[in-house]
Design a protein around this motif. Structure first.
Motif, PDB file in Angstrom:
ATOM      1  N   VAL A 261       5.531   0.502 -38.585  1.00  0.00           N
ATOM      2  CA  VAL A 261       4.867   1.788 -38.355  1.00  0.00           C
ATOM      3  C   VAL A 261       3.738   2.005 -39.351  1.00  0.00           C
ATOM      4  O   VAL A 261       2.642   2.465 -38.985  1.00  0.00           O
ATOM      5  CB  VAL A 261       5.896   2.939 -38.436  1.00  0.00           C
ATOM      6  N   HIS A 262       3.972   1.644 -40.615  1.00  0.00           N
ATOM      7  CA  HIS A 262       2.987   1.916 -41.660  1.00  0.00           C
ATOM      8  C   HIS A 262       1.849   0.898 -41.664  1.00  0.00           C
ATOM      9  O   HIS A 262       0.661   1.274 -41.714  1.00  0.00           O
ATOM     10  CB  HIS A 262       3.699   1.914 -43.022  1.00  0.00           C
ATOM     11  N   ASN A 263       2.173  -0.379 -41.573  1.00  0.00           N
ATOM     12  CA  ASN A 263       1.165  -1.432 -41.723  1.00  0.00           C
ATOM     13  C   ASN A 263       0.534  -1.856 -40.396  1.00  0.00           C
ATOM     14  O   ASN A 263      -0.680  -2.035 -40.322  1.00  0.00           O
ATOM     15  CB  ASN A 263       1.791  -2.660 -42.406  1.00  0.00           C
ATOM     16  N   THR A 264       1.337  -2.015 -39.346  1.00  0.00           N
ATOM     17  CA  THR A 264       0.807  -2.483 -38.067  1.00  0.00           C
ATOM     18  C   THR A 264       0.195  -1.358 -37.251  1.00  0.00           C
ATOM     19  O   THR A 264      -0.927  -1.472 -36.746  1.00  0.00           O
ATOM     20  CB  THR A 264       1.912  -3.175 -37.244  1.00  0.00           C
ATOM     21  N   LEU A 265       0.940  -0.238 -37.133  1.00  0.00           N
ATOM     22  CA  LEU A 265       0.422   0.879 -36.334  1.00  0.00           C
ATOM     23  C   LEU A 265      -0.501   1.785 -37.137  1.00  0.00           C
ATOM     24  O   LEU A 265      -1.261   2.565 -36.560  1.00  0.00           O
ATOM     25  CB  LEU A 265       1.585   1.689 -35.757  1.00  0.00           C
ATOM     26  N   GLY A 266      -0.416   1.731 -38.484  1.00  0.00           N
ATOM     27  CA  GLY A 266      -1.360   2.473 -39.319  1.00  0.00           C
ATOM     28  C   GLY A 266      -0.993   3.907 -39.613  1.00  0.00           C
ATOM     29  O   GLY A 266      -1.855   4.699 -40.009  1.00  0.00           O
ATOM     30  N   TYR A 267       0.291   4.256 -39.497  1.00  0.00           N
ATOM     31  CA  TYR A 267       0.714   5.624 -39.784  1.00  0.00           C
ATOM     32  C   TYR A 267       1.209   5.744 -41.225  1.00  0.00           C
ATOM     33  O   TYR A 267       1.465   4.744 -41.894  1.00  0.00           O
ATOM     34  CB  TYR A 267       1.804   6.060 -38.792  1.00  0.00           C
ATOM     35  N   SER A 268       1.360   6.985 -41.695  1.00  0.00           N
ATOM     36  CA  SER A 268       1.714   7.240 -43.091  1.00  0.00           C
ATOM     37  C   SER A 268       3.181   6.923 -43.356  1.00  0.00           C
ATOM     38  O   SER A 268       3.983   6.739 -42.434  1.00  0.00           O
ATOM     39  CB  SER A 268       1.449   8.713 -43.433  1.00  0.00           C
TER      40      SER A 268
END
Length: 399
Positions: free
Chosen positions: A41-48
């Protein structure tokens, strides 16, 4: 069953394990994504990091909502039916995670699929685990409640100990679709195994209203919920904690946590019968608090590993020790409802730990999470101490 009293320990354990295996399937499904999804979620999708924690916590909130209902359904229709429903939900979570893997080029669609999958997994966890525990209690009798709950915990954290590193391996080889496919397979296989087993008779008798069940078990559940936060911050944020320091080996810390949990359950579970659930919980919560404080002040990987091991060792007996006392507050025909309500506090603790810890990280850094968790566990100790005092005063009041 009527012959449970004359069974040997090995025979009792065999009966319990024959149904607790469904808890293992369920929590292997829970453990596989734990060390992977926050990074996805944080690294691939770019969310916090807050969103990453929220995605993990959605499952716990879904379990929280459905846990009391799972107990009442098990009381009414039998635990086998509830277990089968839970395994279907676990399988559906794998299907939706597969869809999330296929749609990651559209981050919001992928995130939505992950969220829906986490909701299904939350329902699956509540139905499978509560149903399997009540199923075990029914086939070996109420005198073996501590044994059943302890074996349920062994299945839970053995599965998570295997699931965390295995999920990383599958993710490295196949992406998140690797562990998602395994979740689907376990849901299907588990469903057909459960369907092949004989159902157990549902206890008859007048059932008390839910609000009275809640009132009787809420103090035990609140202590459990506070004590659970230590597990929540390790399971959800230990990978980000390691990443923030450029360390490797977060999955090892998760495994050591689970190993400590399982070891204590296997070796010291009889302490609950010998010393009582409340006193066992007091000592366990102190050990858990020490483990979290070590992680908070850790300056090397081995210190984090030690803290994780102590946290798991401390938390190990909290659920069965307090659970035995909670179930005693109601008659047999309401034990499923009591168990489900009590367990819901565990889900509440896990559900709150994710987003609240995410906010703490944003303001005070990731180490602050483990100090806050230690303070919550200290709160659980104080609640349990109050229950001990109440237990000591009750005979005087009655006389």
């Amino acid at each position: 069953m009527s012959d449970a009293a004359v069974l040997s320990n090995a025979q009792l354990n065999k009966r319990i394990v024959s149904v607790i295996i469904f808890t293992f399937f369920c929590y292997l499904s829970v453990g596989l994504p734990l060390a992977v999804l926050p990074g996805f979620v944080h690294n691939t999708l770019g969310y916090s990091s807050f969103v990453a924690g929220l995605i993990i916590s959605i499952q716990y909130f879904a379990t929280l909502v459905s846990r009391p209902q799972s107990g009442r359904l098990a009381d009414r229709f039998g635990p086998r039916s509830v277990v089968m429903l839970g395994l279907v939900c676990c399988g559906m979570s794998g299907v939706l995670t597969l869809v999330a893997a296929l749609t990651q080029s559209s981050p919001w669609v992928s995130l939505l699929m992950l969220a829906l999958g986490r909701i299904f997994l939350g329902f699956g966890e509540s139905f499978s685990s509560t149903g399997a525990t009540l199923w075990g209690m029914n086939i070996v009798g109420p005198l073996q409640t501590a044994r059943v709950i302890s074996w349920n915990g062994v299945a839970t954290y053995s599965a998570m100990a295997i699931g965390a590193p295995f999920g990383v391996i599958l993710n490295n080889s196949f992406g998140i679709s690797g562990f998602a496919g395994l979740v689907v397979l376990m849901g299907v296989v588990g469903f057909f195994i459960a369907r092949s087993k004989p159902a157990v008779q549902v206890a008859m008798g007048k059932r008390i209203p839910f609000h009275r069940v809640f009132t009787r078990v809420s103090s035990y559940g609140l202590a459990l919920g506070f004590g659970t936060i230590g597990f929540g911050v390790i399971a959800t944020f230990i990978t980000l904690y390691f990443a923030s320091r450029d360390w490797s080996g977060a999955a090892v810390a998760l495994t050591l946590y689970s190993a400590g949990f399982v070891l204590i359950r296997l070796v010291f579970s009889r302490c609950i019968t010998r010393f009582g659930g409340l006193r066992t919980s007091l000592f366990s919560l102190l050990v858990e608090c020490v483990g979290l404080l070590i992680i908070w002040q850790a300056s090397s990987v081995w210190q984090v590993d030690l803290g994780a091991f102590l946290t798991g060792s401390g938390f190990s007996l909290v659920f069965p020790a307090l659970g035995v006392e909670a179930v005693k507050q109601v008659e047999q025909q309401d034990q499923g409802s009591a168990l489900g309500t009590y367990s819901a506090f565990l889900d509440l603790g896990l559900g709150l730990s994710g987003p609240v810890a995410g906010l703490l990280i944003a303001h005070w850094g990731i180490q602050s999470v483990y100090l806050a968790a230690a303070l919550m566990v200290l709160g659980a100790f104080l609640i349990t101490f109050r229950l001990v005092r109440r237990e000591q005063q009750t005979p005087v009041a009655e006389s």
